[in-house]
Design a protein around this motif. Structure first.
Motif, PDB file in Angstrom:
ATOM      1  N   ARG A   1       0.789  -1.221   0.000  1.00  0.00           N
ATOM      2  CA  ARG A   1      -0.063  -0.016   0.040  1.00  0.00           C
ATOM      3  C   ARG A   1       0.778   1.280  -0.064  1.00  0.00           C
ATOM      4  O   ARG A   1       0.567   2.255  -0.592  1.00  0.00           O
ATOM      5  N   LYS A   2       1.933   1.330   0.583  1.00  0.00           N
ATOM      6  CA  LYS A   2       2.820   2.279   0.660  1.00  0.00           C
ATOM      7  C   LYS A   2       3.368   2.629  -0.663  1.00  0.00           C
ATOM      8  O   LYS A   2       3.492   3.936  -1.207  1.00  0.00           O
ATOM      9  N   GLN A   3       3.853   1.698  -1.418  1.00  0.00           N
ATOM     10  CA  GLN A   3       4.431   1.702  -2.652  1.00  0.00           C
ATOM     11  C   GLN A   3       3.352   2.244  -3.491  1.00  0.00           C
ATOM     12  O   GLN A   3       3.779   2.964  -4.441  1.00  0.00           O
ATOM     13  N   HIS A   4       2.160   1.592  -3.530  1.00  0.00           N
ATOM     14  CA  HIS A   4       1.246   2.233  -4.603  1.00  0.00           C
ATOM     15  C   HIS A   4       0.598   3.643  -4.014  1.00  0.00           C
ATOM     16  O   HIS A   4       0.593   4.310  -5.104  1.00  0.00           O
ATOM     17  N   ASP A   5       0.442   4.140  -2.980  1.00  0.00           N
ATOM     18  CA  ASP A   5       0.419   5.222  -2.771  1.00  0.00           C
ATOM     19  C   ASP A   5       1.249   6.407  -3.097  1.00  0.00           C
ATOM     20  O   ASP A   5       1.018   7.420  -3.766  1.00  0.00           O
ATOM     21  N   LYS A   6       2.516   5.935  -3.040  1.00  0.00           N
ATOM     22  CA  LYS A   6       3.659   6.771  -3.378  1.00  0.00           C
ATOM     23  C   LYS A   6       3.789   6.855  -5.086  1.00  0.00           C
ATOM     24  O   LYS A   6       4.046   7.927  -5.450  1.00  0.00           O
ATOM     25  N   ARG A   7       3.201   5.632  -5.701  1.00  0.00           N
ATOM     26  CA  ARG A   7       3.391   5.712  -7.118  1.00  0.00           C
ATOM     27  C   ARG A   7       2.159   6.414  -7.474  1.00  0.00           C
ATOM     28  O   ARG A   7       2.207   7.239  -8.766  1.00  0.00           O
ATOM     29  N   VAL A   8       1.161   6.617  -7.053  1.00  0.00           N
ATOM     30  CA  VAL A   8      -0.024   7.486  -7.339  1.00  0.00           C
ATOM     31  C   VAL A   8       0.408   8.940  -7.263  1.00  0.00           C
ATOM     32  O   VAL A   8       0.158   9.708  -8.263  1.00  0.00           O
ATOM     33  N   VAL A   9       1.106   9.423  -6.235  1.00  0.00           N
ATOM     34  CA  VAL A   9       1.531  10.727  -5.996  1.00  0.00           C
ATOM     35  C   VAL A   9       2.376  11.064  -6.749  1.00  0.00           C
ATOM     36  O   VAL A   9       2.331  12.227  -7.459  1.00  0.00           O
ATOM     37  N   ARG A  10       3.524  10.117  -7.170  1.00  0.00           N
ATOM     38  CA  ARG A  10       4.651  10.544  -7.996  1.00  0.00           C
ATOM     39  C   ARG A  10       4.495  10.160  -9.447  1.00  0.00           C
ATOM     40  O   ARG A  10       5.566   9.788 -10.221  1.00  0.00           O
ATOM     41  N   ARG A  11       3.293   9.873 -10.017  1.00  0.00           N
ATOM     42  CA  ARG A  11       3.310   9.309 -11.118  1.00  0.00           C
ATOM     43  C   ARG A  11       3.868  10.240 -12.233  1.00  0.00           C
ATOM     44  O   ARG A  11       3.694  11.376 -12.349  1.00  0.00           O
ATOM     45  N   GLY A  12       4.327   9.397 -13.182  1.00  0.00           N
ATOM     46  CA  GLY A  12       5.076  10.318 -14.297  1.00  0.00           C
ATOM     47  C   GLY A  12       6.837  10.707 -13.977  1.00  0.00           C
ATOM     48  O   GLY A  12       7.256  10.961 -14.935  1.00  0.00           O
ATOM     49  N   ALA A  13       7.099  10.454 -12.771  1.00  0.00           N
ATOM     50  CA  ALA A  13       8.599  10.586 -12.478  1.00  0.00           C
ATOM     51  C   ALA A  13       9.297   9.585 -13.181  1.00  0.00           C
ATOM     52  O   ALA A  13       8.950   8.365 -13.216  1.00  0.00           O
ATOM     53  N   ARG A  14      10.407   9.807 -13.988  1.00  0.00           N
ATOM     54  CA  ARG A  14      11.143   8.797 -14.657  1.00  0.00           C
ATOM     55  C   ARG A  14      12.287   8.364 -13.985  1.00  0.00           C
ATOM     56  O   ARG A  14      13.147   9.229 -13.246  1.00  0.00           O
ATOM     57  N   ARG A  15      12.704   7.113 -13.878  1.00  0.00           N
ATOM     58  CA  ARG A  15      13.952   6.596 -13.271  1.00  0.00           C
ATOM     59  C   ARG A  15      14.734   6.082 -14.390  1.00  0.00           C
ATOM     60  O   ARG A  15      14.287   5.586 -15.580  1.00  0.00           O
ATOM     61  N   THR A  16      16.097   5.903 -14.248  1.00  0.00           N
ATOM     62  CA  THR A  16      16.884   5.336 -15.047  1.00  0.00           C
ATOM     63  C   THR A  16      16.541   4.205 -15.537  1.00  0.00           C
ATOM     64  O   THR A  16      16.683   3.063 -14.673  1.00  0.00           O
TER      65      THR A  16
END
Length: 230
Positions: free
Chosen positions: A94-109
């Motif tokens: 749930r922690k990962q899911h919530d952070k993914r929703v908040v930071r959607r669009g951030a690009r990692r290498t």
């Protein structure tokens, strides 16, 4: 996706395997992380009678196209240990899911771009030369994993290799929490050097940065035919 249940130095009864399938709802997990690849459950038993209150240990490892999520727990029986580990896994998902929703669009290498982002990451020396081997002194040498051990030497019980995508300190702390470890090795996205974050007492964190020694990096072995006197 299937759930793989295995025992380490212990037998896993069929009744427990069915309980795992009932406890870890795949539909719920896939709703929180749609990129799940595999889910492994490992059961082990501590034979020491002094640790009877936590003799059964369950470790759940979720592999996906994102960071690995791991949860483990120990109890007096495997069912209680599974329940506690499942609760930890759910909280981290749930922690990962919530952070993914908040930071959607951030690009990692991407992993494929790591060699370009971190120059020399796949080499031991700046010139890419091989590591010189020590001369034999009559002591028998044996191969353990990728290491050559002389004599009795240290025993390597486990060796792992991970693809390291450069990340910030904040992301490294976040991923350390996901796997439930007390330390996490990563490549710092600012310095492009390996670093380690670790858990201290009183819920504090520490970080260790490694910098390449310029004197060692610039040292080159003399080419064939060169003389020291010029």
């Amino acid at each position: 996706m299937d759930i793989v249940v295995k025992g380490r130095k212990t037998e896993v009864p069929e009744r427990f395997r069915k309980h795992v399938a009932e406890k870890l709802k795949l539909e719920k997990i896939q709703r929180l992380d749609g990129k799940v690849i595999s889910l492994d459950v490992e059961v082990s038993k501590e034979p020491n009678p002094r640790q009877a209150d936590r003799c059964d240990r369950v470790e759940i490892t979720l592999h996906s196209r994102g960071p690995v999520i791991r949860a483990e727990a120990s109890a007096s029986d495997p069912y209680a240990a599974l329940d506690m580990a499942a609760e930890k896994l759910d909280a981290r998902l749930r922690k990962q899911h919530d952070k993914r929703v908040v930071r959607r669009g951030a690009r990692r290498t991407p992993a494929a771009e790591v060699p370009d982002a971190v120059p020399g990451v796949a080499t031991l020396y700046p010139d890419g030369g091989p590591v010189p081997t020590a001369e034999s002194d009559g002591v028998p040498t044996k191969k353990i994993g990728s290491l050559e051990v002389k004599g009795d030497g240290p025993l390597i019980v486990r060796e792992k290799t991970h693809v390291a995508s450069p990340m910030t300190l904040d992301q490294a702390l976040y991923e350390m929490e996901l796997v439930g470890h007390d330390f996490y090795l990563f490549v710092d996205s600012e310095t492009k050097e390996p670093s380690v974050v670790y858990r201290r007492h009183a819920y504090d964190y520490g970080v260790i940065h490694l910098n390449t020694d310029p004197m060692v990096a610039e040292a080159q072995p003399p080419a064939a035919g060169d003389t020291l006197g010029g």
